[in-house]
Scaffold this motif. Structure first.
Motif, PDB file in Angstrom:
ATOM      1  N   LYS A 186       0.714  -1.054  -0.011  1.00 29.97           N
ATOM      2  CA  LYS A 186       0.352   0.339   0.358  1.00 29.97           C
ATOM      3  C   LYS A 186       1.040   1.270   0.045  1.00 29.97           C
ATOM      4  N   THR A 187       1.914   1.021   0.270  1.00 31.76           N
ATOM      5  CA  THR A 187       2.549   2.278   0.564  1.00 31.76           C
ATOM      6  C   THR A 187       3.982   2.165  -0.660  1.00 31.76           C
ATOM      7  N   ASN A 188       3.888   1.244  -1.832  1.00 38.60           N
ATOM      8  CA  ASN A 188       4.963   1.470  -2.528  1.00 38.60           C
ATOM      9  C   ASN A 188       6.246   1.485  -2.220  1.00 38.60           C
ATOM     10  N   LEU A 189       6.690   0.829  -1.179  1.00 35.36           N
ATOM     11  CA  LEU A 189       8.041   0.354  -1.001  1.00 35.36           C
ATOM     12  C   LEU A 189       9.017  -0.289  -2.166  1.00 35.36           C
ATOM     13  N   LYS A 190      10.052   0.028  -2.152  1.00 38.84           N
ATOM     14  CA  LYS A 190      10.272  -0.432  -2.923  1.00 38.84           C
ATOM     15  C   LYS A 190      11.935  -1.302  -2.162  1.00 38.84           C
ATOM     16  N   ARG A 191      12.033  -2.913  -2.200  1.00 40.56           N
ATOM     17  CA  ARG A 191      13.401  -3.366  -1.633  1.00 40.56           C
ATOM     18  C   ARG A 191      14.258  -3.324  -0.961  1.00 40.56           C
ATOM     19  N   GLU A 192      14.690  -1.813  -1.871  1.00 40.82           N
ATOM     20  CA  GLU A 192      15.786  -1.374  -1.208  1.00 40.82           C
ATOM     21  C   GLU A 192      15.731   0.061  -0.044  1.00 40.82           C
ATOM     22  N   ASN A 193      14.430   0.234  -0.260  1.00 41.03           N
ATOM     23  CA  ASN A 193      14.198   1.427   0.453  1.00 41.03           C
ATOM     24  C   ASN A 193      13.829   0.847   1.826  1.00 41.03           C
ATOM     25  N   TYR A 194      13.611  -0.309   2.199  1.00 39.18           N
ATOM     26  CA  TYR A 194      12.986  -0.637   3.934  1.00 39.18           C
ATOM     27  C   TYR A 194      13.962  -1.792   3.857  1.00 39.18           C
ATOM     28  N   LEU A 195      14.029  -2.199   5.473  1.00 35.13           N
ATOM     29  CA  LEU A 195      14.985  -3.055   6.074  1.00 35.13           C
ATOM     30  C   LEU A 195      14.156  -4.142   7.423  1.00 35.13           C
ATOM     31  N   VAL A 196      14.282  -5.163   7.546  1.00 36.70           N
ATOM     32  CA  VAL A 196      13.235  -5.655   8.602  1.00 36.70           C
ATOM     33  C   VAL A 196      14.055  -6.626   9.401  1.00 36.70           C
ATOM     34  N   ASN A 197      13.352  -6.015  10.668  1.00 32.61           N
ATOM     35  CA  ASN A 197      14.296  -7.062  11.869  1.00 32.61           C
ATOM     36  C   ASN A 197      13.309  -7.541  12.351  1.00 32.61           C
ATOM     37  N   ILE A 198      13.527  -9.054  12.467  1.00 27.55           N
ATOM     38  CA  ILE A 198      12.661  -9.764  13.577  1.00 27.55           C
ATOM     39  C   ILE A 198      12.632  -9.919  15.045  1.00 27.55           C
ATOM     40  N   VAL A 199      11.908  -9.665  16.326  1.00 26.74           N
ATOM     41  CA  VAL A 199      12.244  -9.830  17.357  1.00 26.74           C
ATOM     42  C   VAL A 199      12.208 -10.917  18.398  1.00 26.74           C
ATOM     43  N   GLU A 200      11.799 -11.581  18.558  1.00 29.47           N
ATOM     44  CA  GLU A 200      10.915 -12.511  19.339  1.00 29.47           C
ATOM     45  C   GLU A 200       9.693 -11.476  20.714  1.00 29.47           C
ATOM     46  N   TYR A 201       8.184 -11.020  20.295  1.00 30.92           N
ATOM     47  CA  TYR A 201       7.514 -10.914  21.325  1.00 30.92           C
ATOM     48  C   TYR A 201       7.555 -11.896  22.814  1.00 30.92           C
ATOM     49  N   ARG A 202       8.173 -13.223  22.584  1.00 37.54           N
ATOM     50  CA  ARG A 202       8.092 -13.535  24.389  1.00 37.54           C
ATOM     51  C   ARG A 202       9.391 -13.696  24.836  1.00 37.54           C
ATOM     52  N   GLY A 203       9.987 -12.828  25.332  1.00 39.96           N
ATOM     53  CA  GLY A 203      10.717 -12.783  26.527  1.00 39.96           C
ATOM     54  C   GLY A 203      11.508 -11.815  25.874  1.00 39.96           C
ATOM     55  N   MET A 204      10.573 -10.773  25.100  1.00 38.76           N
ATOM     56  CA  MET A 204      10.959  -9.411  24.260  1.00 38.76           C
ATOM     57  C   MET A 204      11.809  -8.633  25.628  1.00 38.76           C
ATOM     58  N   ASP A 205      12.914  -8.488  24.929  1.00 44.78           N
ATOM     59  CA  ASP A 205      14.140  -7.283  25.909  1.00 44.78           C
ATOM     60  C   ASP A 205      14.170  -6.428  25.216  1.00 44.78           C
ATOM     61  N   LEU A 206      14.296  -4.913  25.985  1.00 43.50           N
ATOM     62  CA  LEU A 206      14.183  -3.635  26.129  1.00 43.50           C
ATOM     63  C   LEU A 206      15.785  -3.621  24.878  1.00 43.50           C
ATOM     64  N   ALA A 207      16.678  -3.732  25.623  1.00 41.76           N
ATOM     65  CA  ALA A 207      17.835  -3.712  25.590  1.00 41.76           C
ATOM     66  C   ALA A 207      18.070  -4.619  24.285  1.00 41.76           C
ATOM     67  N   GLU A 208      17.186  -5.669  23.865  1.00 42.25           N
ATOM     68  CA  GLU A 208      17.305  -6.085  22.247  1.00 42.25           C
ATOM     69  C   GLU A 208      16.880  -5.028  21.066  1.00 42.25           C
ATOM     70  N   VAL A 209      16.101  -4.527  21.466  1.00 37.86           N
ATOM     71  CA  VAL A 209      15.095  -3.575  20.811  1.00 37.86           C
ATOM     72  C   VAL A 209      16.012  -2.773  20.779  1.00 37.86           C
ATOM     73  N   TYR A 210      16.846  -1.646  21.369  1.00 36.74           N
ATOM     74  CA  TYR A 210      17.579  -0.274  20.897  1.00 36.74           C
ATOM     75  C   TYR A 210      18.887  -1.232  20.862  1.00 36.74           C
ATOM     76  N   GLY A 211      19.148  -2.325  20.598  1.00 37.89           N
ATOM     77  CA  GLY A 211      20.269  -2.748  20.584  1.00 37.89           C
ATOM     78  C   GLY A 211      20.147  -2.938  18.221  1.00 37.89           C
ATOM     79  N   LYS A 212      19.270  -3.082  18.236  1.00 38.60           N
ATOM     80  CA  LYS A 212      19.031  -3.127  16.708  1.00 38.60           C
ATOM     81  C   LYS A 212      18.839  -1.905  16.373  1.00 38.60           C
ATOM     82  N   ILE A 213      18.116  -1.144  16.975  1.00 38.41           N
ATOM     83  CA  ILE A 213      17.979   0.367  16.306  1.00 38.41           C
ATOM     84  C   ILE A 213      19.373   0.570  15.980  1.00 38.41           C
TER      85      ILE A 213
END
Length: 78
Positions: A37-64
């Motif tokens: 719906k946003t017409n994003l091209k593959r070179e214009n976005y990046l995806v990282n997955i975090v596991e919700y179960r036991g999600m650690d804020l340090a992991e989230v901020y580390g990925k950012i």
């Protein structure tokens, strides 16, 4: 939240790059819809997955932090 929120946000901000830091559930349920719906091209976005179960804020901020260089200091986080 529904995919329409993210579509509106991306369309309003018109970012050069989008970083999706999401759960597997978000990826499976919403990501393809948002990209289409946003017409994003593959070179214009990046995806990282975090596991919700036991999600650690340090992991989230580390990925950012790992990918901050991609955005030249201009970042909006939601």
């Amino acid at each position: 939240m529904h995919s329409s929120y993210y579509v509106l946000l991306i369309n309003a901000l018109e970012p050069k790059k989008v970083y999706f830091l999401c759960t597997r559930e978000f990826q499976n349920e919403f990501l393809d819809k948002i990209i289409k719906k946003t017409n994003l091209k593959r070179e214009n976005y990046l995806v990282n997955i975090v596991e919700y179960r036991g999600m650690d804020l340090a992991e989230v901020y580390g990925k950012i932090k790992e990918n901050l260089h991609l955005f030249q200091g201009k970042v909006a986080v939601d």
